[in-house]
Design a protein around this motif. Structure first.
Motif, PDB file in Angstrom:
ATOM      1  N   VAL A   1       0.838  -1.207   0.000  1.00 58.10           N
ATOM      2  CA  VAL A   1       0.000   0.000   0.000  1.00 58.10           C
ATOM      3  C   VAL A   1       0.873   1.257   0.000  1.00 58.10           C
ATOM      4  O   VAL A   1       0.632   2.215  -0.747  1.00 58.10           O
ATOM      5  CB  VAL A   1      -0.946   0.001   1.219  1.00 58.10           C
ATOM      6  CG1 VAL A   1      -1.690   1.334   1.313  1.00 58.10           C
ATOM      7  CG2 VAL A   1      -1.932  -1.155   1.117  1.00 58.10           C
TER       8      VAL A   1
ATOM      9  N   VAL B   1       1.990   7.110  -6.619  1.00 56.29           N
ATOM     10  CA  VAL B   1       1.006   8.146  -6.926  1.00 56.29           C
ATOM     11  C   VAL B   1       1.594   9.526  -6.633  1.00 56.29           C
ATOM     12  O   VAL B   1       1.480  10.464  -7.429  1.00 56.29           O
ATOM     13  CB  VAL B   1      -0.284   7.927  -6.124  1.00 56.29           C
ATOM     14  CG1 VAL B   1      -1.224   9.126  -6.271  1.00 56.29           C
ATOM     15  CG2 VAL B   1      -0.995   6.655  -6.581  1.00 56.29           C
ATOM     16  N   ALA B   2       2.269   9.637  -5.455  1.00 51.37           N
ATOM     17  CA  ALA B   2       2.879  10.911  -5.072  1.00 51.37           C
ATOM     18  C   ALA B   2       3.998  11.302  -6.032  1.00 51.37           C
ATOM     19  O   ALA B   2       4.176  12.487  -6.339  1.00 51.37           O
ATOM     20  CB  ALA B   2       3.408  10.830  -3.640  1.00 51.37           C
TER      21      ALA B   2
ATOM     22  N   CYS C   1       1.061   4.166  -2.852  1.00 46.54           N
ATOM     23  CA  CYS C   1       0.837   5.586  -2.525  1.00 46.54           C
ATOM     24  C   CYS C   1       2.046   6.431  -2.915  1.00 46.54           C
ATOM     25  O   CYS C   1       1.898   7.570  -3.396  1.00 46.54           O
ATOM     26  CB  CYS C   1       0.537   5.736  -1.034  1.00 46.54           C
ATOM     27  SG  CYS C   1      -1.047   5.029  -0.528  1.00 46.54           S
ATOM     28  N   TRP C   2       3.236   5.867  -2.708  1.00 48.39           N
ATOM     29  CA  TRP C   2       4.445   6.611  -3.077  1.00 48.39           C
ATOM     30  C   TRP C   2       4.489   6.865  -4.574  1.00 48.39           C
ATOM     31  O   TRP C   2       4.824   7.966  -5.018  1.00 48.39           O
ATOM     32  CB  TRP C   2       5.687   5.842  -2.617  1.00 48.39           C
ATOM     33  CG  TRP C   2       6.963   6.458  -3.103  1.00 48.39           C
ATOM     34  CD1 TRP C   2       7.503   7.649  -2.713  1.00 48.39           C
ATOM     35  CD2 TRP C   2       7.849   5.912  -4.081  1.00 48.39           C
ATOM     36  NE1 TRP C   2       8.683   7.882  -3.398  1.00 48.39           N
ATOM     37  CE2 TRP C   2       8.913   6.826  -4.241  1.00 48.39           C
ATOM     38  CE3 TRP C   2       7.842   4.745  -4.832  1.00 48.39           C
ATOM     39  CZ2 TRP C   2       9.958   6.602  -5.125  1.00 48.39           C
ATOM     40  CZ3 TRP C   2       8.885   4.506  -5.706  1.00 48.39           C
ATOM     41  CH2 TRP C   2       9.933   5.438  -5.852  1.00 48.39           C
TER      42      TRP C   2
END
Length: 314
Positions: free
Chosen positions: A22, A29-30, A26-27
């Protein structure tokens, strides 16, 4: 053939891989949404090229490991370690992506520990007490002075390596990777004062152990007698406490938060990996005497011995 039971520890390891999957997603996406995150963690590397490899081998493999696929745990942990090493080389050469190195380095360590649990049901720590670090009582000498001199030789070697060479190396890479954080003015003298006090505790503990225990602090030449004197009356592991505080003090002197983190990490490794092995050995050699000592004196927090009550209060 029976199905191997899944222990609670294995479930925790799989849960870590799930969190890693997860966090990795998320990383990414960032990275694509924030130029600041992309620059801090990837530098000038092409994010698309990296993502083509990293998403399947890190994010998806971690998710599959969380689902119980052992081969995926091997792939995910292996890729994480390879990326951490490659990023460290890249950051050292270019002075870019330092935060990416730290992130992947932490992930690599946690992935390896979780992989050990997934494959063997536990973190394989027994290698720590093999070879020169295997627990063995010291040869009994006619004079305690021999053990004291040997102990001082150990202090010079261990302090030179763990409190000088390693911290200086960490501080160098911290600056090279551009992840340093400014310390308050006047931090240096405070660190020196703390270092002197912690070193005094370490020397006092080492001398008491070697003089009264007929041995040295080194696992390969351990004391032949249980020592409950000097600082050992108030805390079971004063040398470990001294070493951890020394490491943090060196970090303050060098103005390196990574050296302080190194000291904190050392305390966790010592408490959860080394201490159980050492105390198992002490219990085996000293039996009920050590058991009573362990139940009376704390490991980390000093406890002053109780003064005998006055007859008038009986």
């Amino acid at each position: 053939m029976g199905v191997e039971p899944v222990t609670e520890l294995v479930l925790w390891a799989r849960a870590y891989f799930g969190v890693q999957a997860v966090a990795g997603a998320c990383w990414w996406v960032a990275v694509f949404m924030s130029p600041a995150v992309r620059e801090a963690t990837l530098g000038n590397l092409d994010p698309i090229t990296v993502a083509i490899l990293d998403i399947p081998l890190f994010v998806i493999a971690s998710a599959m490991a969380a689902a119980g696929v052992r081969a995926a745990a091997v792939v995910g942990a292996g890729w994480t370690c390879a990326v951490a090493i490659a990023m460290a080389v890249y950051a050292t050469v270019t002075t870019e992506a330092g935060w990416g190195v730290l992130t992947m380095g932490a992930a690599a360590g946690a992935s390896l520990a979780s992989l050990g649990v997934v494959l063997r049901g536990r973190v394989p720590t027994s290698w720590i007490i093999r070879g020169p670090f295997a627990f063995r009582p010291a040869t009994i000498r006619p004079s305690a002075a021999i053990h004291v001199l040997s102990t001082f030789g150990q202090i010079v070697l261990f302090w030179g390596f763990f409190l000088a060479m390693i911290p200086l190396g960490i501080a160098f890479f911290e600056q090279r990777w551009a992840v340093a954080i400014a310390f308050p003015s006047g931090a240096g003298p405070v660190g020196v004062g703390v270092l002197v006090l912690a070193s005094a505790l370490g020397i006092w503990s080492a001398v008491v152990m070697s003089a009264l225990g007929n041995g040295t602090p080194l696992p390969a030449a351990m004391p032949n007698r249980l020592v409950i004197a000097g600082p050992y009356r108030w805390i079971r592991n004063p040398m470990a406490v001294a070493g951890i505080v020394q490491g943090a003090a060196v970090g303050i002197i060098l103005q390196s938060w990574l050296v302080i983190a190194y000291a904190v990490l050392g305390s966790l490794v010592w408490n959860y990996v080394v201490r159980p092995l050492e105390e198992a050995d002490l219990l085996d050699r000293f039996g009920e005497d050590f058991e009573r000592y362990r139940d009376t004196v704390r490991c980390w927090v000093p406890r002053m011995p109780k003064a005998p009550r006055s007859p008038s209060l009986l």
